[in-house]
Write an enzyme that holds these catalytic residues in place. Structure first.
Site, PDB file in Angstrom:
ATOM      1  N   SER A 136     -16.160  -2.073  -7.742  1.00  0.00           N
ATOM      2  CA  SER A 136     -16.618  -1.142  -6.723  1.00  0.00           C
ATOM      3  C   SER A 136     -18.118  -0.894  -6.787  1.00  0.00           C
ATOM      4  O   SER A 136     -18.722  -0.896  -7.869  1.00  0.00           O
ATOM      5  CB  SER A 136     -15.886   0.186  -6.921  1.00  0.00           C
ATOM      6  N   TYR A 140     -13.579   7.059 -11.965  1.00  0.00           N
ATOM      7  CA  TYR A 140     -13.216   5.909 -11.130  1.00  0.00           C
ATOM      8  C   TYR A 140     -14.183   4.756 -11.405  1.00  0.00           C
ATOM      9  O   TYR A 140     -13.762   3.625 -11.688  1.00  0.00           O
ATOM     10  CB  TYR A 140     -13.257   6.303  -9.646  1.00  0.00           C
TER      11      TYR A 140
HETATM   12  N1  LIG Z   1     -11.702   0.549   0.413  1.00  0.00           N
HETATM   13  C1  LIG Z   1     -12.904   0.571  -0.167  1.00  0.00           C
HETATM   14  O1  LIG Z   1     -13.919   0.921   0.450  1.00  0.00           O
HETATM   15  C2  LIG Z   1     -13.061   0.151  -1.603  1.00  0.00           C
HETATM   16  C3  LIG Z   1     -14.345   0.182  -2.170  1.00  0.00           C
HETATM   17  C4  LIG Z   1     -14.513  -0.217  -3.486  1.00  0.00           C
HETATM   18  C5  LIG Z   1     -13.426  -0.671  -4.218  1.00  0.00           C
HETATM   19  N2  LIG Z   1     -12.189  -0.680  -3.656  1.00  0.00           N
HETATM   20  C6  LIG Z   1     -11.069  -1.167  -4.468  1.00  0.00           C
HETATM   21  O2  LIG Z   1     -10.345  -2.130  -3.729  1.00  0.00           O
HETATM   22  C7  LIG Z   1      -8.958  -2.074  -4.060  1.00  0.00           C
HETATM   23  C8  LIG Z   1      -8.129  -1.876  -2.807  1.00  0.00           C
HETATM   24  O3  LIG Z   1      -8.560  -0.675  -2.177  1.00  0.00           O
HETATM   25  P1  LIG Z   1      -7.889  -0.097  -0.864  1.00  0.00           P
HETATM   26  O4  LIG Z   1      -8.975   0.566  -0.100  1.00  0.00           O
HETATM   27  O5  LIG Z   1      -7.058  -1.129  -0.225  1.00  0.00           O
HETATM   28  O6  LIG Z   1      -6.987   1.067  -1.510  1.00  0.00           O
HETATM   29  P2  LIG Z   1      -5.470   1.471  -1.246  1.00  0.00           P
HETATM   30  O7  LIG Z   1      -5.249   2.731  -2.005  1.00  0.00           O
HETATM   31  O8  LIG Z   1      -5.183   1.490   0.215  1.00  0.00           O
HETATM   32  O9  LIG Z   1      -4.662   0.282  -1.913  1.00  0.00           O
HETATM   33  C9  LIG Z   1      -4.332   0.234  -3.273  1.00  0.00           C
HETATM   34  C10 LIG Z   1      -2.831   0.037  -3.367  1.00  0.00           C
HETATM   35  O10 LIG Z   1      -2.491  -0.081  -4.752  1.00  0.00           O
HETATM   36  C11 LIG Z   1      -1.272   0.587  -4.983  1.00  0.00           C
HETATM   37  N3  LIG Z   1      -1.253   0.985  -6.391  1.00  0.00           N
HETATM   38  C12 LIG Z   1      -2.003   1.930  -7.009  1.00  0.00           C
HETATM   39  N4  LIG Z   1      -1.687   2.014  -8.302  1.00  0.00           N
HETATM   40  C13 LIG Z   1      -0.715   1.088  -8.516  1.00  0.00           C
HETATM   41  C14 LIG Z   1       0.023   0.696  -9.668  1.00  0.00           C
HETATM   42  N5  LIG Z   1      -0.161   1.299 -10.836  1.00  0.00           N
HETATM   43  N6  LIG Z   1       0.932  -0.283  -9.527  1.00  0.00           N
HETATM   44  C15 LIG Z   1       1.143  -0.884  -8.334  1.00  0.00           C
HETATM   45  N7  LIG Z   1       0.479  -0.544  -7.213  1.00  0.00           N
HETATM   46  C16 LIG Z   1      -0.427   0.434  -7.313  1.00  0.00           C
HETATM   47  C17 LIG Z   1      -1.278   1.771  -4.045  1.00  0.00           C
HETATM   48  O11 LIG Z   1       0.034   2.208  -3.703  1.00  0.00           O
HETATM   49  C18 LIG Z   1      -2.023   1.227  -2.831  1.00  0.00           C
HETATM   50  O12 LIG Z   1      -1.141   0.793  -1.813  1.00  0.00           O
HETATM   51  C19 LIG Z   1      -8.827  -0.949  -5.075  1.00  0.00           C
HETATM   52  O13 LIG Z   1      -8.876  -1.509  -6.356  1.00  0.00           O
HETATM   53  C20 LIG Z   1     -10.056  -0.098  -4.829  1.00  0.00           C
HETATM   54  O14 LIG Z   1     -10.427   0.622  -5.988  1.00  0.00           O
HETATM   55  C21 LIG Z   1     -11.982  -0.295  -2.358  1.00  0.00           C
END
Ligand SMILES: NC(=O)c1ccc[n+]([C@@H]2O[C@H](COP(=O)([O-])OP(=O)(O)OC[C@H]3O[C@@H](n4cnc5c(N)ncnc54)[C@H](O)[C@@H]3O)[C@@H](O)[C@H]2O)c1
Length: 350
Positions: free
Chosen positions: A142, A167
């Site tokens: 991130s 985080y």
């Molecule tokens: N969306 C953004 O702007 C952004 C920015 C930086 C990093 N990220 C990273 O990208 C990845 C995806 O982000 P996103 O925006 O799609 O988030 P999101 O929360 O929509 O998706 C993450 C999914 O992981 C699942 N999850 C969480 N913990 C879990 C576990 N222990 N076992 C199984 N499933 C689990 C959740 O139910 C969720 O559906 C994440 O790692 C997030 O930290 C996202």
């Protein structure tokens, strides 16, 4: 390729699965469908892929009715036994680990979730790759790991040893852990530092979703740091295109000249890190202007101070990604916002 996508009921995972199956890969999606935000949206994404809640409750693996090459399993990354068994039986070619506890502010409220899903869960993925080797492990990092970095744009060569939220610390840990496993077990790993991803099926805890919902309901929006914040908003399709291209290009062992060039990445392990962002930061107030225009309604703006853990500005230096995979994000902010608003009105029947 046969690919495991974790977090496949999540925002980015949902879009990535669509893209992979459309290009002919076989995908197993895994998600624990936790209630960090409304589970109906997660089930909505799965339903769009032809997987129903009833089927998830009654079968271990659910075959998508929309995509022949997509199966889904509801499971938690912390279940190591299950993961090891899954890797053994499926023999994946590649893994994209997106499952994680996301959100900066929530990490002040529920720190344990970040250690369990992001650190222990990621260790289980690494261990599974160690015992059942894959050609490439791509995982989500991130932009928040840049913390209070004032040198812009943010480069993967910058030192990022001072995270300001748990985080961010958990994502930095992922990068360190990935390097260790790349070095010890020769697992090709690539970490992608995502910069504020937005678009249809987005996350309800993020600004675009929160603001849209509030404006449409006639409620005021909270604008942190009086709107004097910049974010490198990156459209979901541009992110997914980057992930798919990176996935097809596993890092090989870095040669000597590359080690010399990459000061912060002095390693011979098959390990790589990229920023993935639009590389065009936008002021929060301008972002809200564009959203108001797209919705056709003015927001009542409540100006608030900067929140603990939040950073003032993000801006991705994507030089390496351009060089290595010809990364070219192309979605204009106004187009991306308008696509989101269209999707929101349609999904929530507003
Ligand atoms: N969306 C953004 O702007 C952004 C920015 C930086 C990093 N990220 C990273 O990208 C990845 C995806 O982000 P996103 O925006 O799609 O988030 P999101 O929360 O929509 O998706 C993450 C999914 O992981 C699942 N999850 C969480 N913990 C879990 C576990 N222990 N076992 C199984 N499933 C689990 C959740 O139910 C969720 O559906 C994440 O790692 C997030 O930290 C996202």
């Amino acid at each position: 390729m046969k690919v495991l996508v974790t977090g496949s009921a999540g925002f980015i995972g949902f879009h990535l699965v669509n893209k992979l199956v459309e290009k002919g890969d076989e995908v197993v999606g895994l998600d624990n469908i936790n209630d960090y935000y409304e589970v109906s949206l997660k089930y909505g994404r799965l339903a769009d892929a032809g997987i129903t809640k009833d089927e998830i409750q009654t079968s271990r693996f659910v075959q998508s009715k929309r995509f022949r090459s997509y199966r889904f399993v509801k499971e938690d990354l912390t279940n190591k036994e299950f993961l090891l068994e899954l890797f053994k039986s499926e023999q994946f070619d590649a893994v994209v680990n997106l499952a994680a506890q996301a959100g900066v502010r929530y990490s002040l409220e529920k720190p344990d979730e970040y250690i369990s899903s992001n650190v222990q869960g990621f260790l289980n993925i690494l261990e599974s790759c160690r015992h059942h080797p894959v050609k490439h492990l791509v995982y989500a990092s991130s932009s928040s790991i840049y913390g209070t970095n004032t040198k812009i744009p943010f480069s993967t060569e910058d030192v990022v040893d001072h995270p300001i939220s748990l985080y961010a610390a958990s994502k930095k840990s992922n990068e360190l852990m990935a390097h260790t496993y790349s070095h010890l077990f020769n697992i090709p790993t690539t970490g992608l530092r995502f910069f504020t991803v937005y678009g249809p099926w987005g996350r309800p805890d993020m600004a675009l979703f929160l603001f849209t919902r509030k404006i449409l309901n006639g409620n005021p929006i909270q604008v942190y740091n009086n709107g004097e914040m910049k974010r490198d908003f990156t459209y979901i399709d541009d992110i997914v295109e980057g992930i798919v291209k990176v996935l097809d290009k596993p890092e090989s062992v870095n040669n000597d000249s590359e080690c010399d060039r990459l000061e912060a990445l002095k390693t011979k392990a098959p390990y790589k890190l990229y920023n993935i962002g639009n590389s065009s930061p936008v002021l929060l107030t301008d972002f809200i202007d564009a959203l108001e225009e797209s919705i056709g309604q003015k927001a009542e703006r409540q100006l608030m101070p900067l929140q603990p853990g939040d950073v003032l500005s993000t801006w991705a230096d994507v030089t390496d990604l351009i060089k290595d995979i010809n990364y070219q994000p192309k979605t204009e902010l106004r187009v991306g916002i308008s696509n989101f608003v269209k999707w929101y009105r349609d999904f929530y029947k507003v």
